[in-house]
Design an enzyme around this catalytic site. Structure first.
Site, PDB file in Angstrom:
ATOM      1  N   CYS A  70      -2.678  36.204  73.306  1.00 12.00           N
ATOM      2  CA  CYS A  70      -1.326  36.139  72.593  1.00 12.00           C
ATOM      3  C   CYS A  70      -0.282  36.716  73.717  1.00 12.00           C
ATOM      4  CB  CYS A  70      -1.221  37.145  71.298  1.00 12.00           C
ATOM      5  SG  CYS A  70      -2.227  36.266  70.201  1.00 12.00           S
ATOM      6  N   ASP A 106       5.974  49.373  71.816  1.00 10.12           N
ATOM      7  CA  ASP A 106       4.680  48.710  71.125  1.00 10.12           C
ATOM      8  C   ASP A 106       3.673  49.503  71.374  1.00 10.12           C
ATOM      9  OD1 ASP A 106       2.376  47.158  70.571  1.00 10.12           O
ATOM     10  OD2 ASP A 106       3.149  45.381  71.180  1.00 10.12           O
ATOM     11  N   GLN A 127      -1.918  48.757  71.821  1.00 11.00           N
ATOM     12  CA  GLN A 127      -3.037  49.009  72.896  1.00 11.00           C
ATOM     13  C   GLN A 127      -3.213  50.407  73.421  1.00 11.00           C
ATOM     14  OE1 GLN A 127      -5.474  46.955  72.991  1.00 11.00           O
ATOM     15  NE2 GLN A 127      -4.760  45.146  72.229  1.00 11.00           N
ATOM     16  N   LYS A 143      -6.964  48.824  65.190  1.00  6.50           N
ATOM     17  CA  LYS A 143      -7.291  48.814  66.904  1.00  6.50           C
ATOM     18  C   LYS A 143      -7.809  50.404  67.188  1.00  6.50           C
ATOM     19  CE  LYS A 143      -4.383  45.213  68.425  1.00  6.50           C
ATOM     20  NZ  LYS A 143      -5.061  44.090  68.651  1.00  6.50           N
ATOM     21  N   HIS A 167       3.070  41.365  74.299  1.00  6.22           N
ATOM     22  CA  HIS A 167       2.352  40.432  73.349  1.00  6.22           C
ATOM     23  C   HIS A 167       3.242  39.656  72.574  1.00  6.22           C
ATOM     24  CE1 HIS A 167       0.024  39.975  69.546  1.00  6.22           C
ATOM     25  NE2 HIS A 167      -1.139  40.077  70.447  1.00  6.22           N
TER      26      HIS A 167
END
Ligand SMILES: Cc1ncc(COP(=O)(O)O)c(C=O)c1O
Lengths: 418, 156
Positions: A376, A212, A215, A238, A135
Site C-alpha cells: 500500500c 501516522d 508502524q 498492529k 501509506h
C-alpha cells in the site's frame, strides 16, 4: 573512567521465550508442518493471551451498550470502555482523556482529520504536505480533499536510502501550507522519520501536524506532549490488539474547532428537526455504537506492551534487525530496499531477479510468513523502480533463530532460481 | 497435494528461464494487455488469427515466474489450434486453476497444462496463472486490455 560512563546503559533485556509463551498462535499453527515463523508484523500483530482473556471476560461478564443505560451491565461496560481510553491516554502521554478519540484504526483516524479539520479549514489554493513514504491511507484522503477543494498536495522526496530530504521539506512548508501529514515509521522501508524536528519546522510556520503512527507504536515509545504534534493516529491490531480498534490523539483545542466526522447517536447533546447540538469531545467524533470489546482489548494490549516496556522491545528489535540486515546482505543477489539511517522492524528485499510473490510462496513452504507486494505504498515502489518487495517485519516475540530460518530459506530460493 | 516447490521445479523454472514465443508479432491481427494489480503482473499478447485458427502468438511483459511460465506454455499449446478449441481450453484452464475441474477424474483437453493443477492450493497465486488465458480471451473478443480485478475478475 568517569562516573558517567561507569553508570552507562545496562541494556534492557527481553525474556523472549516467556513472551512467546503469551502468544498461543505461535505454537498452534504449523504451516506446511513447519513451526510458524511469523514475520508479517507490519501488516498485523498477533494477540497475547491476556488480551484474548480480556475479550472473553468482557463478552462473558460485562457486555451491554455504553453511555446509554442506568442498569448495572451498561455501567460496567461504560466504565471498562472509558478505562481503555485512559490507558490510551497514558500510553501516548496525552494531557487529557478527552484528547483520545476511539477509531476503527489508523485509516479512520486520518479520514477523521480530513473531514473534521480539512473540510472545515482547507480551501482553494491551500497546500497539504506529505512525504514520499506515506501509506495509501495517508495519501488518498488528502487527494480526495484536494480534488474537492482545489487544494494542492505537496510531496517531500526521499533519497536513495529511503530518508526524507529535510531541505526539501523545509522548502515545501510555507505560507500556503494548511497541514503537514507524515508517517512516523514507514511500513514499506522501516525508515524512522525525525518527526519531532519536522513538527517543530511546521510549527515555525504555524502549521498543524498529523502523525501516522501505525508502524511506530509497536516499536518506539511515543510521547505526544514531547512531540507536540496536533494529531497522532494508530491502529490497535498492529500493536497486538483487536482489528477494528484504534485511536486518534488530537490536541483538545483543535478537536473542539473541528466539525464532526459522522452523524448519529452518542455524538449529540440534543436533537430537534430544526437544530442539533453536538456533544463535547471526544463523544462528538464517536457516533454510533463502537466495537466496545475491541477498544477494551486495545487498552489491555497497550498495558501488555507497557509492562514489557518499549525500551526493552526497541532494543531487542534493533538487534534483530541489525542481525537480519547483516545476514541477508551476505546472501548472493539479495538487494535490500530501504537503508535509512534510523530504521524500525522492517527489512524489505529483492532476491536476484525473482519476483517477490514467488519468494513469498516459497518461504511459506518453510513456514515463514512475510508480506509480498507494494505494501500500500506504490509511490515508494516507483521510487525504487521495483513492482513489489518481499518484506520481513519483526516484533517483540521474534528470535535470532527465526532470522536464521528466513536467511536459510532465502538462500534456497536463490539456489532454486540460479 | 503437490507442493509448490515441486510445481516450481517441474515447469515453472524452465519456462521462466527460457520463455517460449517471447516478444511481439509484427503482423498481429489481435493484441491485448493484461494486468494483475495485486501482484503487479503485466503482460502483452499479440496474435495472428488466420482462417479461424491461431497462426502465431507471442507474449512479453513483467511478471512473476508463475505468470510467465503459464503464458509461455499457453503460447506453445494454442499455436495452430482453432479459435473455438482455444476458447474451450481457456474455460478448462480457469476451471482447473480454481478447483472446479479435477483433471485426474474429469474429462478435459488440457494435456500437459495439467501441471498447473496444483495452483488451486495456492489461492493467492491463482490469478497469476490465469492472467495469460484471461488476456488471450480479451484478445479474441477484441478488448484492448483486461485485468484480474473488478468486473473482469476471472475468479469471483
Ligand atoms: C504506515 C501505515 N499507515 C496506515 C496504515 C493503515 O492501517 P489500518 O489499515 O489498520 O487502518 C498502515 C497499515 O498497514 C500503515 O502501515
Amino acid at each position: 573512567m568517569t562516573a558517567q560512563t561507569a553508570l552507562a546503559v545496562t541494556p534492557p533485556t527481553l525474556d523472549v521465550e516467556r513472551i512467546r509463551a503469551d502468544f498461543p498462535i505461535l505454537r498452534n499453527v504449523h504451516p506446511h508442518g513447519k513451526p510458524l515463523v511469523y514475520l508479517d508484523n507490519a501488516a498485523s500483530g498477533q494477540m497475547p493471551q491476556p488480551v484474548i482473556d480480556r475479550l472473553v471476560r468482557y463478552q462473558t461478564h460485562e457486555h451491554a451498550n455504553i453511555h446509554r443505560g442506568v442498569h448495572t451491565l451498561s455501567e460496567t461496560a461504560t466504565a471498562a470502555y472509558e478505562d481503555a481510553r485512559r490507558r490510551v491516554q497514558k500510553f501516548l502521554n496525552a494531557r487529557q482523556e478527552r484528547e483520545i478519540v476511539f477509531t476503527s484504526g489508523c485509516t479512520e483516524g486520518v479520514n477523521l482529520v480530513m473531514h473534521g479539520y480539512g473540510r472545515r479549514f482547507i480551501g482553494e489554493g491551500d497546500e497539504i504536505v506529505i512525504t514520499w513514504l506515506e501509506h495509501h491511507s495517508n495519501i488518498v484522503p488528502w487527494q480526495m480533499l484536494c480534488e474537492e477543494r482545489g487544494a494542492k498536495l505537496k510531496v517531500v522526496p526521499i533519497d536513495d536510502r529511503g530518508d526524507v530530504i529535510l531541505e526539501e521539506y523545509e522548502r515545501l512548508v510555507g505560507p500556503r501550507t494548511k497541514l503537514v501529514a507524515i508517517t512516523h515509521v514507514s511500513n514499506a522501508l522501516g525508515t524512522v522519520n525525525p518527526v519531532k524536528q519536522m513538527i517543530a519546522m511546521a510549527h515555525a510556520h504555524g502549521v498543524p501536524v498529523l502523525i501516522d503512527g501505525a508502524q511506530a507504536v509497536p516499536h518506539v515509545a511515543v510521547d505526544v506532549q514531547d512531540l507536540d504534534c496536533e494529531f497522532y493516529a494508530f491502529s490497535g491490531h498492529k500493536i497486538f490488539g483487536p482489528t477494528g480498534s484504534g485511536a486518534l490523539y488530537g490536541k483538545a483545542e483543535w478537536l473542539e474547532k473541528m466539525q464532526p466526522f459522522k452523524g448519529g447517536g452518542d455524538m449529540i447533546l440534543s436533537v430537534t428537526f430544526e437544530k442539533t447540538t453536538y456533544n463535547a469531545i471526544p463523544a462528538k467524533f464517536e457516533a454510533g455504537t463502537p466495537p466496545i470489546a475491541a477498544m477494551i482489548g486495545l487498552g489491555e494490549a497497550l498495558d501488555y506492551v507497557g509492562r514489557i516496556g518499549l525500551d526493552a522491545i526497541a532494543a531487542h528489535e534493533h538487534e534483530l534487525l541489525a542481525y537480519a540486515t547483516e545476514k541477508m546482505s551476505a546472501v548472493d543477489g539479495v538487494r535490500l530496499i530501504g537503508t535509512a539511517r534510523q530504521k524500525a522492524s522492517v527489512l524489505s528485499f529483492y532476491v536476484g531477479e525473482v519476483h517477490p510473490h514467488d519468494v513469498g510462496t516459497l518461504l511459506n513452504e518453510d513456514g515463514i510468513a512475510v508480506r509480498t507486494g507494494h505494501h500500500c505504498a506504490q509511490p515508494v515502489m516507483q521510487r525504487f523502480k521495483v513492482p513489489a518487495t518481499a518484506r520481513a517485519s519483526f516484533a517483540l516475540y521474534n528470535t535470532f533463530e527465526e532470522v536464521d530460518a528466513l536467511v536459510a530459506s532465502v538462500r534456497k530460493v536463490q539456489q532454486l532460481f540460479a | 497435494m503437490m507442493d509448490s516447490k515441486q510445481l516450481y521445479q517441474e515447469v515453472i523454472l524452465d519456462h521462466n528461464r527460457k520463455p517460449r514465443n517471447y516478444g511481439a508479432l509484427a503482423d498481429a491481427t489481435h493484441r491485448s494487455e493484461g494486468l494483475n494489480p495485486l501482484c503487479g503482473d503485466h503482460i502483452w499478447l499479440s496474435l495472428k488469427v488466420d482462417g479461424g485458427a491461431v497462426a502465431g502468438i507471442a507474449f512479453e511483459g513483467q511478471s512473476c515466474a508463475i505468470c510467465k511460465a503459464s503464458a509461455s506454455m499457453m503460447t506453445t499449446v494454442v499455436k495452430g489450434k482453432a479459435v473455438g478449441d482455444v476458447e474451450t481450453l481457456i474455460g478448462e484452464f480457469r476451471a482447473m486453476a480454481t478447483g472446479q475441474l479435477e483433471p485426474a477424474t474429469q474429462a478435459h483437453h488440457l494435456g500437459r497444462l495439467t501441471v498447473f493443477a496444483g495452483i488451486k492450493d495456492l489461492p493467492s497465486r491463482v490469478k497469476c496463472a490465469i492472467l495469460p488465458w484471461h488476456t488471450l480471451h480479451a484478445a479474441f473478443v477484441q478488448e484492448g486490455s483486461t485485468t484480474t480485478e473488478g468486473e473482469a475478475d476471472p475468479v469471483s
